[in-house]
Design a protein around this motif. Structure first.
Motif, short mmCIF file in Angstrom:
data_model
loop_
_atom_site.label_atom_id
_atom_site.label_comp_id
_atom_site.label_asym_id
_atom_site.label_seq_id
_atom_site.Cartn_x
_atom_site.Cartn_y
_atom_site.Cartn_z
N LEU A 84 38.46 86.04 43.63
CA LEU A 84 37.27 86.06 44.44
C LEU A 84 36.11 85.58 43.63
CD1 LEU A 84 35.90 86.67 47.21
CD2 LEU A 84 35.39 88.89 46.34
N LEU A 85 35.74 86.05 42.61
CA LEU A 85 34.56 85.47 41.90
C LEU A 85 34.77 84.27 41.18
CD1 LEU A 85 34.05 88.80 39.64
CD2 LEU A 85 32.63 87.89 41.54
N GLY A 86 36.06 83.45 41.00
CA GLY A 86 36.31 82.58 40.43
C GLY A 86 36.31 81.26 41.31
N GLN A 87 36.16 81.60 42.90
CA GLN A 87 36.12 80.44 43.58
C GLN A 87 35.46 79.24 43.32
OE1 GLN A 87 35.86 82.45 47.59
NE2 GLN A 87 37.93 82.94 47.60
N ASN A 88 34.35 79.40 42.81
CA ASN A 88 33.33 77.99 42.54
C ASN A 88 33.46 77.61 41.35
OD1 ASN A 88 32.36 78.61 45.29
ND2 ASN A 88 30.60 80.19 44.52
N TYR A 89 34.28 78.14 40.60
CA TYR A 89 34.55 77.70 39.23
C TYR A 89 35.71 76.67 38.72
CZ TYR A 89 30.27 80.58 38.16
OH TYR A 89 29.07 81.04 38.34
N VAL A 90 36.49 76.66 39.91
CA VAL A 90 37.87 75.97 39.54
C VAL A 90 37.39 74.37 39.19
CG1 VAL A 90 39.97 74.95 40.73
CG2 VAL A 90 38.87 77.53 40.99
N GLY A 91 38.08 73.71 38.24
CA GLY A 91 37.74 72.48 38.02
C GLY A 91 36.57 72.11 37.05
N ILE A 92 35.69 73.34 36.78
CA ILE A 92 34.58 72.98 35.98
C ILE A 92 34.89 73.30 34.27
CG2 ILE A 92 32.45 74.11 35.29
CD1 ILE A 92 32.08 74.60 38.29
N LYS A 93 34.38 72.42 33.51
CA LYS A 93 34.74 72.59 32.06
C LYS A 93 33.42 73.52 31.64
CE LYS A 93 38.41 70.30 30.75
NZ LYS A 93 39.73 70.91 30.16
N PRO A 94 33.97 74.55 30.55
CA PRO A 94 32.82 75.28 29.97
C PRO A 94 32.27 74.55 28.82
CG PRO A 94 35.14 75.90 29.33
CD PRO A 94 35.13 74.89 30.26
N PRO A 95 31.03 75.17 28.18
CA PRO A 95 30.68 74.26 27.26
C PRO A 95 31.66 74.73 25.93
CG PRO A 95 29.39 76.51 27.62
CD PRO A 95 30.30 76.17 28.77
N PRO A 96 31.62 73.69 24.89
CA PRO A 96 32.72 73.96 23.98
C PRO A 96 32.36 74.96 22.68
CG PRO A 96 31.31 72.07 23.59
CD PRO A 96 31.01 72.49 24.82
N THR A 97 33.35 75.75 22.55
CA THR A 97 32.95 76.93 21.52
C THR A 97 33.19 76.34 19.98
OG1 THR A 97 34.22 78.61 22.84
CG2 THR A 97 33.67 79.14 20.63
N GLY A 98 32.09 76.22 19.19
CA GLY A 98 32.03 75.46 17.74
C GLY A 98 32.96 76.32 17.13
N GLN A 99 33.51 75.43 16.23
CA GLN A 99 34.48 76.06 15.10
C GLN A 99 33.58 76.33 13.97
OE1 GLN A 99 37.41 72.84 15.07
NE2 GLN A 99 38.94 73.96 16.28
N LEU A 100 34.23 76.92 13.22
CA LEU A 100 33.37 77.38 11.87
C LEU A 100 34.19 76.52 10.70
CD1 LEU A 100 33.30 81.20 11.64
CD2 LEU A 100 31.55 79.53 12.03
N ASN A 101 33.61 75.44 10.32
CA ASN A 101 34.01 74.54 9.32
C ASN A 101 33.62 75.07 7.96
OD1 ASN A 101 35.47 72.51 10.57
ND2 ASN A 101 33.73 71.88 11.42
N ILE A 102 34.28 76.05 7.37
CA ILE A 102 33.66 76.67 6.20
C ILE A 102 33.74 75.59 4.65
CG2 ILE A 102 34.10 78.53 4.57
CD1 ILE A 102 35.83 79.88 6.77
#
Length: 306
Positions: A109-127
């Motif tokens: 129910l909560l996710g009906q409006n979020y199908v097909g949307i891309k989230p912001p990228p989660t950054g990687q830790l380049n040590i």
């Protein structure tokens, strides 16, 4: 069929990503079960964490806030389990199953409006320096912060259970809630905290699926990972490092079957898709011969009037 298309370095790095959701959910459930609580609602808490984290990350543009919201969402749903089992003293198995069904329905129910949307990228830790090491660098030192948090949680839970007073009390409550109560420990309070921790970890695991592993929202995207996490805790004999081993085993087989599909192996896709679940359970059943580590009060209702 072209097996040369499979990159071993990428395969192992992807294994760690695939293992993280089940590792987070598994270590949270292990803590809950160590307190004597059997919560079968892991799948429901994961899927609520997945949509909570995804929605907040999309609306705010911050994956960090998304993961925070996911942990809160999973913990909030676990409060329903707390009420049912610790206040209303309902059956833990039935309550957990209800929690999963509720979570799956609510997330759809909560996710009906979020199908097909891309989230912001989660950054990687380049040590620096470490991530530049050939082979080892891309495998171990080029991931996101949540992946390392999962491994750190395993170490922290192991150390807490083995070396601290808090861990001793938690295990005492799980072994005999009546004896722990007689010694003056707040059994219900301890179990509530353990359940909330398990809910937060499951929520984080769900968000890792929707924000990192498969950065999108689709209904029912946890696809049974919560149930595998539950099985891992049992088959790992309630030992944190074995949960880590089991999670990496599952992640490895999952990634391998995807690579085999891409390489065109002449095995029906359906068989490859179910192979991670079958092989993981079979291997862990073979490896786990000692079931004596199960908390003696697991699944039993505690009556404070005792």
């Amino acid at each position: 069929m072209d097996l040369s298309a499979i990159n071993p370095v990428l395969l192992i790095a992807s294994l760690m990503v695939a293992a993280t959701p089940i590792l987070l959910a598994g270590i949270g459930e292990l803590v809950a079960e160590k307190s004597g609580v059997l919560n079968l609602g892991v799948e429901g808490m994961m899927i609520i964490g997945a949509i909570s984290g995804f929605a907040v990350a999309v609306e705010t543009g911050s994956p960090f806030l998304g993961f925070v919201a996911a942990a809160l969402g999973g913990a909030a749903l676990s409060l329903l389990f707390v009420f049912l089992t610790q206040v209303a003293l309902a059956n833990q198995v039935a309550s957990g199953l209800a929690l999963t069904l509720f979570g799956l329905g609510a997330s759809a129910l909560l996710g009906q409006n979020y199908v097909g949307i891309k989230p912001p990228p989660t950054g990687q830790l380049n040590i620096p320096l470490l991530s530049d090491i050939p082979v080892i660098g891309p495998i171990l030192f080029n991931h996101d912060l949540v992946l390392y948090l999962g491994i750190a949680l395993v170490a922290a839970v192991w150390a807490t259970l083995k070396f601290t007073r808090a861990g001793l009390i938690l295990r005492a409550v799980g072994e005999s809630h009546d004896a722990a109560h007689a010694l003056g420990y707040k059994v219900v309070r301890i179990r509530i905290l353990a359940i909330l921790f398990g809910g937060a970890c499951a929520g984080l695991g769900g968000a890792y699926i929707s924000l990192v592993r498969v950065p999108q929202w689709t209904e029912g995207m946890t696809a049974g990972v919560g149930w595998i996490a539950l099985a891992l805790v049992v088959f790992a004999s309630w030992k944190p490092w074995r949960v880590l081993l089991g999670a990496y085993l599952f992640g490895g087989i999952t990634v391998l079957q995807l690579n085999l599909q891409a390489a065109g192996v002449a095995i029906p896709v359906e068989y490859l898709a179910m192979s991670p679940y079958i092989i993981t359970i079979l291997v862990l059943v073979i490896l786990s011969k000692d079931k004596s580590n199960a908390p003696a009060s697991l699944g039993k209702i505690f009556h404070a009037s005792h």
